[in-house]
Scaffold this active site. Sequence first.
Site, PDB file in Angstrom:
ATOM      1  CG  ASP A  83      -2.166  -0.864   1.397  1.00  0.00           C
ATOM      2  OD1 ASP A  83      -2.565  -1.255   2.222  1.00  0.00           O
ATOM      3  OD2 ASP A  83      -2.702  -1.149   0.228  1.00  0.00           O
ATOM      4  CD  GLU A 107      -7.103   3.240   1.803  1.00  0.00           C
ATOM      5  OE1 GLU A 107      -6.933   2.673   0.418  1.00  0.00           O
ATOM      6  OE2 GLU A 107      -7.506   2.430   2.791  1.00  0.00           O
ATOM      7  CG  ASP A 169      -7.817   2.464  -2.876  1.00  0.00           C
ATOM      8  OD1 ASP A 169      -6.861   2.075  -2.310  1.00  0.00           O
ATOM      9  OD2 ASP A 169      -8.908   2.178  -2.535  1.00  0.00           O
ATOM     10  CB  ILE A 171      -3.510  -1.996  -2.355  1.00  0.00           C
ATOM     11  CG1 ILE A 171      -2.004  -1.997  -3.048  1.00  0.00           C
ATOM     12  CG2 ILE A 171      -4.336  -3.240  -2.504  1.00  0.00           C
ATOM     13  CD1 ILE A 171      -1.520  -3.288  -2.471  1.00  0.00           C
ATOM     14  CG  ASP A 172     -10.309  -0.422  -4.146  1.00  0.00           C
ATOM     15  OD1 ASP A 172     -10.763  -0.079  -3.088  1.00  0.00           O
ATOM     16  OD2 ASP A 172     -11.025  -0.739  -5.208  1.00  0.00           O
ATOM     17  CB  THR A 174      -6.267  -4.212   1.761  1.00  0.00           C
ATOM     18  OG1 THR A 174      -7.654  -3.911   2.068  1.00  0.00           O
ATOM     19  CG2 THR A 174      -5.381  -3.259   1.600  1.00  0.00           C
ATOM     20  CG  HIS A 268     -16.277  -4.636   2.223  1.00  0.00           C
ATOM     21  ND1 HIS A 268     -15.169  -4.556   1.332  1.00  0.00           N
ATOM     22  CD2 HIS A 268     -15.907  -4.704   3.468  1.00  0.00           C
ATOM     23  CE1 HIS A 268     -14.016  -4.540   2.092  1.00  0.00           C
ATOM     24  NE2 HIS A 268     -14.352  -4.647   3.382  1.00  0.00           N
ATOM     25  CB  SER A 292     -10.507  -4.178  -5.677  1.00  0.00           C
ATOM     26  OG  SER A 292     -10.431  -4.741  -6.963  1.00  0.00           O
ATOM     27  CE  LYS A 295     -17.063  -5.008  -6.324  1.00  0.00           C
ATOM     28  NZ  LYS A 295     -15.999  -5.294  -5.348  1.00  0.00           N
ATOM     29  NE  ARG A 309     -18.297   0.369  -2.381  1.00  0.00           N
ATOM     30  CZ  ARG A 309     -17.443  -0.475  -1.513  1.00  0.00           C
ATOM     31  NH1 ARG A 309     -17.236  -1.545  -2.130  1.00  0.00           N
ATOM     32  NH2 ARG A 309     -16.815  -0.063  -0.648  1.00  0.00           N
ATOM     33  CG  ASP A 321     -12.687   2.831  -1.776  1.00  0.00           C
ATOM     34  OD1 ASP A 321     -11.546   2.564  -1.803  1.00  0.00           O
ATOM     35  OD2 ASP A 321     -13.011   3.296  -0.409  1.00  0.00           O
TER      36      ASP A 321
HETATM   37  N1  LIG Z   1     -16.699  -1.997   6.323  1.00  0.00           N
HETATM   38  C1  LIG Z   1     -16.468  -1.883   4.805  1.00  0.00           C
HETATM   39  N2  LIG Z   1     -17.503  -1.704   4.027  1.00  0.00           N
HETATM   40  C2  LIG Z   1     -17.449  -1.434   2.814  1.00  0.00           C
HETATM   41  N3  LIG Z   1     -16.365  -1.129   2.195  1.00  0.00           N
HETATM   42  C3  LIG Z   1     -15.263  -1.110   2.772  1.00  0.00           C
HETATM   43  C4  LIG Z   1     -15.300  -1.544   4.481  1.00  0.00           C
HETATM   44  N4  LIG Z   1     -14.121  -1.621   4.860  1.00  0.00           N
HETATM   45  C5  LIG Z   1     -12.962  -1.244   3.627  1.00  0.00           C
HETATM   46  N5  LIG Z   1     -13.846  -1.240   2.579  1.00  0.00           N
HETATM   47  C6  LIG Z   1     -13.026  -0.778   1.197  1.00  0.00           C
HETATM   48  O1  LIG Z   1     -13.976  -1.366   0.330  1.00  0.00           O
HETATM   49  C7  LIG Z   1     -13.194  -1.385  -0.846  1.00  0.00           C
HETATM   50  C8  LIG Z   1     -13.303  -2.901  -1.334  1.00  0.00           C
HETATM   51  O2  LIG Z   1     -14.471  -3.085  -1.911  1.00  0.00           O
HETATM   52  P1  LIG Z   1     -15.019  -4.413  -2.188  1.00  0.00           P
HETATM   53  O3  LIG Z   1     -15.593  -4.938  -0.904  1.00  0.00           O
HETATM   54  O4  LIG Z   1     -15.946  -4.032  -3.314  1.00  0.00           O
HETATM   55  O5  LIG Z   1     -13.780  -5.148  -2.693  1.00  0.00           O
HETATM   56  C9  LIG Z   1     -11.931  -1.185  -0.356  1.00  0.00           C
HETATM   57  O6  LIG Z   1     -11.793   0.363  -0.979  1.00  0.00           O
HETATM   58  C10 LIG Z   1     -11.657  -1.213   1.242  1.00  0.00           C
HETATM   59  O7  LIG Z   1     -10.689  -0.412   1.497  1.00  0.00           O
HETATM   60  P2  LIG Z   1      -9.002  -0.873   1.100  1.00  0.00           P
HETATM   61  O8  LIG Z   1      -8.945   0.086  -0.170  1.00  0.00           O
HETATM   62  O9  LIG Z   1      -8.459  -0.723   2.146  1.00  0.00           O
HETATM   63  O10 LIG Z   1      -9.017  -2.295   0.285  1.00  0.00           O
HETATM   64 MG   LIG Z   2     -10.168   1.331  -1.376  1.00  0.00          MG
HETATM   65 MG   LIG Z   3      -6.774   0.834  -0.466  1.00  0.00          MG
HETATM   66 MG   LIG Z   4      -7.175   0.408   3.161  1.00  0.00          MG
END
Ligand SMILES: Nc1ncnc2c1ncn2[C@@H]1O[C@H](COP(=O)(O)O)[C@@H](O)[C@H]1OP(=O)(O)O
Ligand SMILES: [Mg+2]
Ligand SMILES: [Mg+2]
Ligand SMILES: [Mg+2]
Length: 384
Positions: A83, A107, A169, A171-172, A174, A268, A292, A295, A309, A321
């Site tokens: 990241d 981020e 972002d 890394i989207d 993680t 999520h 991420s 999609k 979403r 995001d």
């Molecule tokens: N509780 C949460 N609800 C929704 N999205 C979240 C939550 N926690 C982290 N994310 C973020 O949702 C995205 C991932 O989406 P998806 O669920 O569609 O893969 C990422 O940006 C992730 O952050 P990060 O960038 O830190 O990975």
């Molecule tokens: Mg993200």
């Molecule tokens: Mg990220």
């Molecule tokens: Mg993160």
Amino acid sequence: MSINWLRFVSPSLKKPPLFHLCHLPPPPSSSSAVIVAMSYDKELAAAKKAASLAARLCQKVQKALLQSDVQSKNDKSPVTVADYGSQALVSFVLQQEFPDNFSLVAEEDSKDLRKDGGQEIVERITKLVNDSLTIDGSYNVTLSTEDVLKAIDNGRSEGGSQGRHWVLDPIDGTKGFLRGDQYAIALALLDGGKVVLGVLACPNLPLTSLSDAGQHSPNNKVGCLFFAVVGGGTYMQPLDGSSAVKVQVSAVENPEEASFFESYEAAHSMHDLSSLIAQKLGVKAPPVRIDSQAKYGALSRGDGAIYLRLPHKGYREKIWDHAAGCIVVSEAGGVVTDAAGQPLDFSKGKYLDLDTGIIVTNQKLMPLLFNAVRKSIQEKASSL
Ligand SMILES: Nc1ncnc2c1ncn2[C@@H]1O[C@H](COP(=O)(O)O)[C@@H](O)[C@H]1OP(=O)(O)O
Ligand SMILES: [Mg+2]
Ligand SMILES: [Mg+2]
Ligand SMILES: [Mg+2]
């Protein structure tokens, strides 16, 4: 004074037309319209380069993580390294390319890295960033650990409706990264509060459609770079740099034939609400769950027709995001709105103010999807 808004897209252009039209008042002495075409060629080239370099850095870390017998997959440190490394690299490249006008909303920040015990991890990040810069060869520099921390912290801009801001972002997804699944490096440019350019690097996304049989075969190459400039369409090319193809969202009109994407992570998304919506639409296929903004990329080339979403109450969506994914889908002919049918507003700083969640599909399906979303939200509320 009236304002003329005109679009200029040259039909003779073989390359993607990279013009964003500025909307300017006509000169007082003339009744004819004024067209000012603004090019984002340089910004696009820099964004593609930065995202591709960051993708290579992340791939290296993910490979080491998956091959390592020692590191458990629950160890978050490799993610952290990737990241921060990705953010430092993108920030450094953009700053080099645009030294006079550089603002980045990203981020990560260096707060945790500057705490006691952070030195070792900063050194690992610095080595990764320097290795990537050496492979690229355009910048004759070796960054110090402090340079890397500063590059990370250059992502502390608040964004907003004035001027230009990069949105990153690093890394989207993680969690997908940790599992060895999908993740994305998502980079966009805001100009006057609107997304005018987006690049999505998806290192693990197959080059062929996710709906094709045999997508997991070892011969199916992975690594996609999606990019879009406002008014210029969306393109996809392999991350190894070979030529780009124009992509379009699915033309499916019958919701029964539509397939839809949602988060892999149950935490999520309100999967019960998504199922209710799918049921109302008559969608037959089960949802395709991937991590991420990959999609958005997959949807932009028609792998699926709907992305829902719908995060749990209280979750605030961040601009990084969705900014790149949003333009990649809309330039491919798709529509991205919140659950009230409003376009996403990226001009308010780091957060998106949304009604309930984000819905994405093609123009034909949107009215049906929107109705199903409204009805399902009402039903869910009245059943509580
Ligand atoms: N509780 C949460 N609800 C929704 N999205 C979240 C939550 N926690 C982290 N994310 C973020 O949702 C995205 C991932 O989406 P998806 O669920 O569609 O893969 C990422 O940006 C992730 O952050 P990060 O960038 O830190 O990975
Ligand atoms: Mg993200
Ligand atoms: Mg990220
Ligand atoms: Mg993160």
